[in-house]
Design an enzyme around this catalytic site. Structure first.
Site, PDB file in Angstrom:
ATOM      1  N   HIS A   1     -22.065  61.504  92.421  1.00  0.00           N
ATOM      2  CA  HIS A   1     -20.629  61.789  92.287  1.00  0.00           C
ATOM      3  C   HIS A   1     -20.020  62.393  93.548  1.00  0.00           C
ATOM      4  O   HIS A   1     -18.808  62.349  93.728  1.00  0.00           O
ATOM      5  CB  HIS A   1     -20.389  62.719  91.090  1.00  0.00           C
ATOM      6  CG  HIS A   1     -20.670  62.048  89.778  1.00  0.00           C
ATOM      7  ND1 HIS A   1     -19.910  61.012  89.307  1.00  0.00           N
ATOM      8  CD2 HIS A   1     -21.640  62.250  88.855  1.00  0.00           C
ATOM      9  CE1 HIS A   1     -20.392  60.602  88.132  1.00  0.00           C
ATOM     10  NE2 HIS A   1     -21.449  61.342  87.843  1.00  0.00           N
TER      11      HIS A   1
ATOM     12  N   ASP B   1     -36.520  58.516 102.257  1.00  0.00           N
ATOM     13  CA  ASP B   1     -36.769  58.436 103.699  1.00  0.00           C
ATOM     14  C   ASP B   1     -36.155  59.605 104.476  1.00  0.00           C
ATOM     15  O   ASP B   1     -36.533  59.861 105.610  1.00  0.00           O
ATOM     16  CB  ASP B   1     -36.275  57.100 104.265  1.00  0.00           C
ATOM     17  CG  ASP B   1     -37.262  55.962 104.011  1.00  0.00           C
ATOM     18  OD1 ASP B   1     -38.376  56.234 103.513  1.00  0.00           O
ATOM     19  OD2 ASP B   1     -36.926  54.801 104.318  1.00  0.00           O
TER      20      ASP B   1
ATOM     21  N   GLU C   1     -29.152  60.623  79.866  1.00  0.00           N
ATOM     22  CA  GLU C   1     -27.772  61.089  79.732  1.00  0.00           C
ATOM     23  C   GLU C   1     -26.901  60.027  79.075  1.00  0.00           C
ATOM     24  O   GLU C   1     -25.697  59.956  79.335  1.00  0.00           O
ATOM     25  CB  GLU C   1     -27.209  61.527  81.085  1.00  0.00           C
ATOM     26  CG  GLU C   1     -27.321  60.499  82.180  1.00  0.00           C
ATOM     27  CD  GLU C   1     -26.669  60.939  83.485  1.00  0.00           C
ATOM     28  OE1 GLU C   1     -25.999  61.988  83.531  1.00  0.00           O
ATOM     29  OE2 GLU C   1     -26.821  60.205  84.471  1.00  0.00           O
TER      30      GLU C   1
ATOM     31  N   ASP D   1     -22.438  63.295  80.735  1.00  0.00           N
ATOM     32  CA  ASP D   1     -22.524  61.867  80.440  1.00  0.00           C
ATOM     33  C   ASP D   1     -23.046  61.635  79.025  1.00  0.00           C
ATOM     34  O   ASP D   1     -22.585  60.725  78.339  1.00  0.00           O
ATOM     35  CB  ASP D   1     -23.442  61.167  81.451  1.00  0.00           C
ATOM     36  CG  ASP D   1     -22.680  60.752  82.699  1.00  0.00           C
ATOM     37  OD1 ASP D   1     -21.633  60.098  82.555  1.00  0.00           O
ATOM     38  OD2 ASP D   1     -23.124  61.095  83.808  1.00  0.00           O
TER      39      ASP D   1
END
Ligand code: 3PY
Ligand code: MG
Length: 255
Positions: free
Chosen positions: A49, A87, A151, A177
């Site tokens: 988000h 990474d 969620e 959520d």
């Protein structure tokens, strides 16, 4: 990354240590430093988000160094995002909206180098830019935490199957959520939402997985501590900032 003599974040998580951190929604190394210095056990770097992509979390990790493990929440359970997050040298990934065991298995595969999975092999910060390549590749599967978010009510319905997928370290509830998927957006204390959370808790504990949860503040997460939740994200950067400013202004204006 990290000193090999110290226990890794994944070891601490799997040992059931209570790890209290907070959510970082702004792509600011300075904010990450401030929150690490405040004593957070870990940082939940939100590239889902927050207004930044997983690879843009790297300067935040560089800012806090070994002082505070960072997990990057990827925008979705896709291969590219997971690869780019790991990474950077993150201590792990948090993957949102995992609703089926098949999805969970794919996420684990993308998070682990062969032979355990199919994580892409490259040279990045995690590998010491190439200079720590062999060492990182040898340790990464053991030292990288994979946290799946349950969620959505579909994920709750499938949680026993999801929890059986090998390679998961923790299931992390997204109360917002989850409540939205149940037609109760933001009603995180609704009895039906609590019931769904309890279903996830029981499945996770039965499968030997750790439990995580987000709450807007201490009051929201406290009840979960007694329920066996150990990976805690309490509050977030913007809420802390706004609350601090509001309190100061209110004190000076006599409100
Ligand atoms: C939610 O509440 O949906 C979250 O993802 C919090 O981390
Ligand atoms: Mg969420």
């Amino acid at each position: 990354m990290g000193m090999s003599m110290d226990r890794t974040f994944r070891q601490r998580l799997r040992a059931g240590e209570r790890l209290i951190g907070t959510l970082v929604s702004l792509p600011s190394p300075e904010i990450a430093e401030v929150l690490a210095a405040a004593g957070c056990d870990w940082l939940f770097i939100d590239a889902e988000h927050g207004a930044f992509e997983p690879a843009q979390a790297q300067p935040l990790l560089q800012a806090v160094g070994d002082r505070c493990p960072c997990l990057i929440r990827v925008p979705a359970g896709g291969e590219v995002a997971i690869k780019k997050a790991l990474d950077t040298g993150a201590a792990g990934v948090i993957v949102p909206q995992v609703n089926t065991a098949e999805q969970a298995a794919r996420v684990i595969a993308w998070s682990k180098f062969p032979p355990q999975g199919t994580r892409g092999v490259g040279i990045a910060r995690a590998h010491g830019y190439g200079h720590g390549f062999a060492d990182y590749v040898a340790r990464a599967n053991e030292e990288t935490a994979v946290v799946l978010q349950i969620e959505h009510i579909d994920g709750v319905r499938n949680v026993r199957d999801i929890a059986r997928v090998p390679g998961i370290d923790a299931l992390f509830i997204g109360p917002y959520d989850l409540s939205a998927s149940m037609g109760r957006t933001g009603q995180v204390d609704d009895p039906e939402v609590h019931k769904a959370i309890a279903t996830v808790r029981d499945a996770a504990l039965a499968a030997g997985l750790k439990l995580g949860v987000f709450g807007v503040g201490a009051g929201a997460v406290k009840p979960h501590l007694a329920q066996g939740f150990t990976l805690i994200a309490a509050g977030c950067d913007t809420i802390f900032l706004g609350n601090g400013a509001r309190q100061t202004l209110a004190a000076l204006r006599g409100e």
